[in-house]
Design an enzyme around this catalytic site. Structure first.
Site, PDB file in Angstrom:
ATOM      1  N   ASN A   9      26.814  -6.855  12.574  1.00  0.00           N
ATOM      2  CA  ASN A   9      27.037  -7.913  13.571  1.00  0.00           C
ATOM      3  C   ASN A   9      25.915  -7.794  14.599  1.00  0.00           C
ATOM      4  O   ASN A   9      25.936  -6.904  15.438  1.00  0.00           O
ATOM      5  CB  ASN A   9      28.411  -7.725  14.232  1.00  0.00           C
ATOM      6  CG  ASN A   9      28.646  -8.709  15.370  1.00  0.00           C
ATOM      7  OD1 ASN A   9      27.843  -9.630  15.578  1.00  0.00           O
ATOM      8  ND2 ASN A   9      29.715  -8.518  16.107  1.00  0.00           N
ATOM      9  N   LYS A  11      25.257  -9.685  16.985  1.00  0.00           N
ATOM     10  CA  LYS A  11      25.627 -10.262  18.288  1.00  0.00           C
ATOM     11  C   LYS A  11      24.499 -11.187  18.770  1.00  0.00           C
ATOM     12  O   LYS A  11      23.793 -11.772  17.931  1.00  0.00           O
ATOM     13  CB  LYS A  11      25.966  -9.153  19.280  1.00  0.00           C
ATOM     14  CG  LYS A  11      27.028  -8.198  18.702  1.00  0.00           C
ATOM     15  CD  LYS A  11      27.654  -7.292  19.686  1.00  0.00           C
ATOM     16  CE  LYS A  11      28.699  -6.441  18.978  1.00  0.00           C
ATOM     17  NZ  LYS A  11      29.376  -5.499  19.850  1.00  0.00           N
ATOM     18  N   HIS A  95      36.693 -11.447  17.269  1.00  0.00           N
ATOM     19  CA  HIS A  95      36.020 -10.281  17.868  1.00  0.00           C
ATOM     20  C   HIS A  95      36.496 -10.116  19.312  1.00  0.00           C
ATOM     21  O   HIS A  95      36.729 -11.109  20.009  1.00  0.00           O
ATOM     22  CB  HIS A  95      34.498 -10.479  17.816  1.00  0.00           C
ATOM     23  CG  HIS A  95      33.748  -9.221  18.117  1.00  0.00           C
ATOM     24  ND1 HIS A  95      33.593  -8.759  19.395  1.00  0.00           N
ATOM     25  CD2 HIS A  95      33.143  -8.323  17.299  1.00  0.00           C
ATOM     26  CE1 HIS A  95      32.912  -7.612  19.350  1.00  0.00           C
ATOM     27  NE2 HIS A  95      32.626  -7.328  18.084  1.00  0.00           N
ATOM     28  N   GLU A  97      34.960  -9.435  21.901  1.00  0.00           N
ATOM     29  CA  GLU A  97      34.101 -10.119  22.890  1.00  0.00           C
ATOM     30  C   GLU A  97      34.484 -11.585  23.001  1.00  0.00           C
ATOM     31  O   GLU A  97      34.451 -12.165  24.092  1.00  0.00           O
ATOM     32  CB  GLU A  97      32.624  -9.930  22.507  1.00  0.00           C
ATOM     33  CG  GLU A  97      32.166  -8.496  22.782  1.00  0.00           C
ATOM     34  CD  GLU A  97      31.028  -8.006  21.903  1.00  0.00           C
ATOM     35  OE1 GLU A  97      30.339  -8.825  21.273  1.00  0.00           O
ATOM     36  OE2 GLU A  97      30.844  -6.774  21.848  1.00  0.00           O
ATOM     37  N   GLU A 167      38.464  -2.594  15.517  1.00  0.00           N
ATOM     38  CA  GLU A 167      37.415  -2.280  16.476  1.00  0.00           C
ATOM     39  C   GLU A 167      38.045  -1.931  17.820  1.00  0.00           C
ATOM     40  O   GLU A 167      38.337  -2.845  18.621  1.00  0.00           O
ATOM     41  CB  GLU A 167      36.489  -3.488  16.658  1.00  0.00           C
ATOM     42  CG  GLU A 167      35.750  -3.892  15.405  1.00  0.00           C
ATOM     43  CD  GLU A 167      34.423  -4.569  15.727  1.00  0.00           C
ATOM     44  OE1 GLU A 167      33.413  -4.121  15.212  1.00  0.00           O
ATOM     45  OE2 GLU A 167      34.409  -5.529  16.526  1.00  0.00           O
ATOM     46  N   GLY A 173      29.979  -0.539  21.590  1.00  0.00           N
ATOM     47  CA  GLY A 173      28.774  -0.510  22.420  1.00  0.00           C
ATOM     48  C   GLY A 173      28.750   0.619  23.435  1.00  0.00           C
ATOM     49  O   GLY A 173      27.903   0.631  24.332  1.00  0.00           O
ATOM     50  N   SER A 212      30.638   1.679  17.660  1.00  0.00           N
ATOM     51  CA  SER A 212      29.650   2.770  17.682  1.00  0.00           C
ATOM     52  C   SER A 212      29.556   3.495  16.341  1.00  0.00           C
ATOM     53  O   SER A 212      29.291   4.703  16.298  1.00  0.00           O
ATOM     54  CB  SER A 212      29.942   3.756  18.821  1.00  0.00           C
ATOM     55  OG  SER A 212      29.886   3.087  20.076  1.00  0.00           O
TER      56      SER A 212
END
Ligand code: 13P
Length: 253
Positions: A9, A11, A95, A97, A167, A173, A212
């Site tokens: 991904n 992003k 996701h 985010e 996730e 991140g 990560s």
């Protein structure tokens, strides 16, 4: 047996130059033949360019988002049939985010899931708990709720052509990875939740880990019985690191 799948991904990173160097580099690595099933999800504006580079079929293409609508006056949106026409096989849905920054709800995520499948795309449904939820002992209950919210809307049969990605938000991140045991415990729980609807679906569904994941920890994660691959952010932007992860996945196939 479930095959391992590694998905990058990207992003909102990259440029035409990066797409070219990353994908030519990755294809050269994949040609050596020891990659697990692999996909990359560049930003939507680069999908067409990526499709022209991924010609030998070793690396599949995915998108990071999709509209719930098939077409119409939805300025700025991209539909599932458009992604399919560009050669996408996967689309990331739900996701954290998008849930947190773009206010995506379970109801909207379910609509996107259905729209993706209607166009022949495989949704990669993401879920995961916050640090606060983990620390207060609610992680398993929360991810189970996120999963059942979608199953109850799309039906368990729809999971025959889907991928799940766990996730944990605190691991995305941050450089803090869930330990293989922590991730395994959640994956096992998600599979148990699925089994309440359908045992065969629970056994067949690929559940990826994301947060990560990197070249150093991938093999240990993949050694867990319910971890079927990875959804990789930062490390998917480096040919060497991503290749190590794809090879680690293949070694544990
Ligand atoms: P990182 O691998 O950068 O933590 O990102 C994980 C992720 O969000 C993949 O979707």
């Amino acid at each position: 047996m479930r095959r391992k799948l590694v998905v990058g991904n990207w992003k909102m990173h990259g440029s035409q130059e990066l797409v070219h160097s990353l994908l030519t580099g990755l294809q050269a690595q994949a040609t050596q033949g020891d990659f697990a099933d692999t996909a990359v999800c560049p930003p939507a504006v680069f999908l067409a360019q990526a499709a022209t580079l991924l010609t030998d079929g070793r690396i599949a293409l995915g998108a990071q988002n999709v509209s719930q609508h098939e077409q119409g006056a939805y300025t700025g949106e991209v539909s599932a049939p458009m992604l399919a026409e560009l050669g996408c096989r996967y689309v990331i849905i739900g996701h954290s985010e998008r849930r947190a920054l773009f206010a995506e709800t379970d109801a909207l995520i379910a609509e996107k899931f259905i729209a993706a499948q209607a166009a022949g795309l495989t949704p990669i449904l993401c879920l995961g708990e916050s640090l606060q939820q983990r620390e207060s002992g609610q992680a398993l209950a929360f991810v189970a709720e996120q999963l059942t919210a979608i199953i109850d809307k799309v039906g368990i049969a729809a999971f025959d052509k889907a991928v799940l990605a766990y996730e944990p938000i605190w691991a995305i991140g941050t450089g803090v990875t869930a330990s293989p045991e922590q991730a395994q415990a959640v994956h096992q729980h998600l599979r148990a939740v699925l089994a309440q609807y359908s045992e065969p679906a629970a056994v067949a569904l690929q559940i990826l880990y994301g947060g990560s994941a990197n070249a150093a920890n991938a093999a240990l994660l993949f050694a867990q019985p319910d971890i079927d691959g990875a959804l990789v952010g930062g490390a998917s932007l480096k040919v060497d690191d991503f290749s190590v992860i794809c090879r680690a996945a293949q070694s544990s196939n």
